[in-house]
Design an enzyme around this catalytic site. Structure first.
Site, PDB file in Angstrom:
ATOM      1  N   ASP A 308     -47.285  26.921  96.568  1.00  0.00           N
ATOM      2  CA  ASP A 308     -45.925  27.185  97.058  1.00  0.00           C
ATOM      3  C   ASP A 308     -45.744  26.246  98.003  1.00  0.00           C
ATOM      4  O   ASP A 308     -46.334  25.101  98.161  1.00  0.00           O
ATOM      5  CB  ASP A 308     -45.868  28.644  97.748  1.00  0.00           C
ATOM      6  CG  ASP A 308     -44.586  29.302  97.599  1.00  0.00           C
ATOM      7  OD1 ASP A 308     -43.617  28.729  98.212  1.00  0.00           O
ATOM      8  OD2 ASP A 308     -44.469  30.318  96.731  1.00  0.00           O
ATOM      9  N   HIS A 362     -39.826  26.314  96.499  1.00  0.00           N
ATOM     10  CA  HIS A 362     -41.347  26.471  96.714  1.00  0.00           C
ATOM     11  C   HIS A 362     -42.372  25.355  96.591  1.00  0.00           C
ATOM     12  O   HIS A 362     -43.391  25.802  96.083  1.00  0.00           O
ATOM     13  CB  HIS A 362     -41.590  27.859  95.717  1.00  0.00           C
ATOM     14  CG  HIS A 362     -41.063  28.981  96.166  1.00  0.00           C
ATOM     15  ND1 HIS A 362     -41.208  29.946  97.015  1.00  0.00           N
ATOM     16  CD2 HIS A 362     -39.841  29.490  95.674  1.00  0.00           C
ATOM     17  CE1 HIS A 362     -40.468  30.916  97.423  1.00  0.00           C
ATOM     18  NE2 HIS A 362     -39.503  30.640  96.587  1.00  0.00           N
ATOM     19  N   GLU A 433     -36.058  31.098  93.815  1.00  0.00           N
ATOM     20  CA  GLU A 433     -35.177  30.903  94.679  1.00  0.00           C
ATOM     21  C   GLU A 433     -34.811  29.414  95.304  1.00  0.00           C
ATOM     22  O   GLU A 433     -35.309  28.927  96.419  1.00  0.00           O
ATOM     23  CB  GLU A 433     -36.206  31.615  95.991  1.00  0.00           C
ATOM     24  CG  GLU A 433     -36.274  32.869  95.937  1.00  0.00           C
ATOM     25  CD  GLU A 433     -37.058  33.435  96.988  1.00  0.00           C
ATOM     26  OE1 GLU A 433     -36.610  34.584  97.623  1.00  0.00           O
ATOM     27  OE2 GLU A 433     -38.247  33.140  97.349  1.00  0.00           O
TER      28      GLU A 433
END
Ligand SMILES: *[C@@H]1O[C@H](CO)[C@@H](O)[C@H](O)[C@H]1NC(C)=O
Ligand SMILES: *[C@@H]1O[C@H](CO)[C@@H](O)[C@H](O)[C@H]1NC(C)=O
Ligand SMILES: *[C@@H]1O[C@H](CO)[C@@H](O)[C@H](O)[C@H]1NC(C)=O
Ligand SMILES: *[C@@H]1O[C@H](CO)[C@@H](O)[C@H](O)[C@H]1NC(C)=O
Length: 660
Positions: A308, A362, A433
């Protein structure tokens, strides 16, 4: 009390396995007997002649899987006054002076109205209402499987043996009591139709049949399955019919249900658990414990969110720079050989490993070496402030979609992942996201008016191409991607081909997202945040702002969530579901209790999918039965060395029905 119809049931079974002579005339009988003897001698010869793999697996192949010192605690015997008796399918606590016998709660529960199996089998299940005592030394194993399944089944035998060993609780000062044996041998036999199947796919038949019965002086447990995966599930179920009775024969004894017949198959092919190892690092040993718990609950996909924006612990052979720049410390990494070992460890437990390197968001720490190697910026907005403008949580970072070198790096990552996991049916590319503001502000734009969704869509299309190239020119059947604004119309159909992508829908269960994807014909894996995010409810970890996803999802919420609700359209498009554990606030210290027993509750949802209104066709869902069984499963997991959150005061377990 359950009817013991075992005497009736196994006849067909017996005929197919043992081909008994029945009612033949005398001569024919003798002839057949001679033929059989010759056959036996031949088989025995074959069996001894096999140089490497004997048919009967000796107990010496015992491999300790998890040994928990805690679970084998010695305890002092006191004059305990309580016993349990089965009344109206419920174990009732009584004074032993009243009944004159001492029956343990476990023994009572195992024989009193509930199967005590977890997850609940989906086919006809009949269990005996009596138990018998045995000793582990009596166990022997046999299989007709050939390689490669043979080695896997042998390993399953060893795990079975180890699980039985972990049940034993020796009493203080009484270690040498002679174990009680109510039968001669305990023979476990495994038959598989296809010894060549040792790789799990979404079309693998995971069903099995289990028959447990006395034959003469011996207890025979027979598992029949299409392949290794069903067989290991069958052994798992068999192990759940065995328990430790601390009252039996003075010093305690292993017990088993005297007779059982179970037919079982999962309702969903994809039964996943996602673990994040980037927010906080989890040692390989912790991940192995996750796999042990998954195996105990018949979960079958370990989705490894390995990296991430915070860290990149995976040492990829072709792109070691990612871990070099991105790991938290030199010992907080996963080497290629550790990953391969873990993949095999998982496969032996019926689980496949899907590694996800999430892009284009990420990312960040781990990706900053581009300029130093003459490749230009691979990422942008790394660690920028104020972070809340450019990402969901600190630190920020997003792939630079305009740098062509990025795609070459991705292809290398993908090739390594496919090679490490051997997984080419499912491939997860992330897609979670994306923050368009990061690209809006930090791209060196030639055309400032471009639609950033086109940038995102084009990035995804190119990444998908690279997955195909990395997989030798063949696109994995299901490329997984997190749901997002890109998986909404019009972008959904513009960029993502419904025959190729599998969308992991994580939004709220009341969002329109999942029904829209389903009605648009996309296959989905459901991970609804409000039911199946196991990280939620631990408060905020940043001083500014609230907790990311309060409240805590109790096991009942996890269990009762049934988004498809019997809808046939859903049942066709939903290939399965996945519970997720993000690790902002969890590491190896708290991992087990975050997961268990809630992930077990999830496992029964996806394996059995018991209707939340009805169970066993007409009957109402018995909440009391679910409580009793999950409580028992929790205890089994504890004996296998997994820390489990407590469900309720122990008094409630000891007094079934009284707390509901
Ligand atoms: C954008 O251009 C500037 C100036 O040429 C350069 O320093 C920066 O690295 C570039 N950013 C990206 C993401 O390429
Ligand atoms: C996306 O790709 C299409 C097709 O290659 C191209 O025409 C378009 O300009 C690209 N858009 C952006 C924003 O890169
Ligand atoms: C999706 O788009 C909407 C509208 O543009 C925006 O408000 C929302 O924040 C976006 N969602 C995500 C997860 O980025
Ligand atoms: C989607 O993929 C399938 C199979 O790869 C292919 O036959 C079809 O043409 C694709 N559809 C579009 C719109 O690209």
């Amino acid at each position: 009390m359950l009817p013991a119809l075992l005497r009736r049931l196994p006849r067909r079974h017996r005929a197919s396995f043992f081909r008994r002579r029945m009612g033949a005339p005398g001569d024919l009988r003798r002839f057949l007997a001679i033929i059989m003897m010759i056959g036996c001698v031949f088989l025995l010869y074959m069996f001894w002649a096999q140089p490497t793999s004997p048919t009967s697996v000796p107990l010496q192949t015992f491999v300790p899987v998890v040994t928990s010192k805690d679970s084998n605690t010695h305890y002092a015997k006191i004059d305990f006054r309580w016993t349990w008796t089965c009344e109206n399918k419920r174990c009732v606590r009584k004074e032993s002076t009243e009944t004159g016998v001492h029956v343990s709660l476990t023994t009572c529960s195992m024989l009193c109205g509930s199967s005590m199996l977890w997850p609940q089998p989906t086919g006809p299940t009949t269990l005996g209402s009596h138990s018998v005592s045995f000793d582990r030394e009596q166990l022997t194993f046999e299989t007709t499987a050939t390689e490669p399944a043979r080695s896997y089944i042998q390993y399953s035998f060893a795990m079975f043996n180890s699980n039985v060993a972990n049940l034993i609780q020796l009493q203080k000062n009484e270690p040498s009591a002679t174990p009680q044996r109510d039968f001669n041998k305990f023979i476990v036999k495994v038959f598989v139709e296809h010894s060549d199947i040792v790789k799990l796919t979404l079309s693998t038949d995971e069903s099995y049949k289990l028959i447990l019965r006395m034959e003469g002086e011996n207890m025979i447990g027979t598992v029949t399955a299409n392949n290794f995966f069903g067989a290991r599930h069958g052994l798992e179920t068999l192990s759940q019919l065995i328990w430790w009775d601390e009252f039996a024969s003075g010093a305690g004894s292993l017990k088993i249900v005297k007779g059982a017949s179970v037919q079982d198959a999962p309702k969903f092919a994809y039964r996943g658990l996602m673990i994040d190892t980037a927010r906080n690092f989890l040692p390989v040993e912790s991940l192995k414990r996750v796999l042990v718990g998954m195996a105990a609950n018949k979960l079958n996909v370990f989705h490894w969110h390995v990296s991430d924006s915070q860290s990149f612990p995976l040492v990829l052979p072709s792109v070691p720079q990612l871990a070099k720049y991105g790991s938290y410390s030199p010992d907080m990494v996963y080497t290629a050989s550790e990953v391969k070992d873990l993949v095999e460890y998982a496969r032996l437990r019926g689980i496949r490993v899907v590694i996800e390197v999430d892009v284009p968001a990420h990312v960040g720490n781990g990706w900053t070496w581009g300029p130093a190697e003459g490749l230009g910026e691979l990422v942008m907005c790394v660690n920028v402030q104020p972070w809340s403008l450019y990402c969901g949580e600190p630190p920020c970072g997003q792939i630079n979609p305009d740098n062509p070198h990025v795609y070459d790096v991705l292809e290398k990552i993908y090739r390594d992942i496919i090679e490490l996991t051997g997984e080419s049916e499912i491939f997860h590319i992330g897609g979670d996201e994306v923050n368009l503001e990061c690209w809006q502000q930090f791209r060196n734009r030639t055309n400032p008016y471009v639609d950033l969704f086109d940038v995102w869509g084009n990035f995804t299309v190119e990444a998908l191409k690279r997955v195909t190239k990395a997989n030798g020119g063949k696109r994995p059947k299901h490329v997984m991607i997190w749901s997002s604004n890109l998986t909404k119309r019009p972008y959904l159909t513009k960029f993502l081909n419904k025959t190729e992508v599998l969308i992991q829908a994580w939004g709220g269960s009341d969002w329109t997202e999942t029904p829209e994807l389903v009605s648009s014909g996309y296959n989905v894996i459901i991970s609804h945040v409000d039911a199946w995010y196991l990280d939620c409810g631990y408060g905020r970890w940043r001083e500014n702002g609230g907790a990311a996803c309060d409240p805590y999802r109790p096991w009942q919420t996890v269990y009762m969530h049934r988004p498809w609700n019997g809808d046939p359209v859903y049942r066709k498009s939903v290939l399965g579901a996945e519970a997720c554990l993000w690790t902002e606030q969890a590491d190896h210290v708290s991992l087990d209790t975050r997961l268990w027993p809630r992930a077990a509750a999830f496992a029964e949802r996806v394996w059995s999918d018991v209707g939340t209104k009805s169970i066993y066709k007409q009957e109402q869902l018995s909440i009391e039965d679910v409580y009793a069984r999950i409580q028992m499963q929790r205890e089994r997991m504890i004996k296998r060395g997994l820390k489990n959150e407590a469900l309720w005061p122990q008094w409630c377990s000891q007094n079934p029905g009284m707390c509901l």
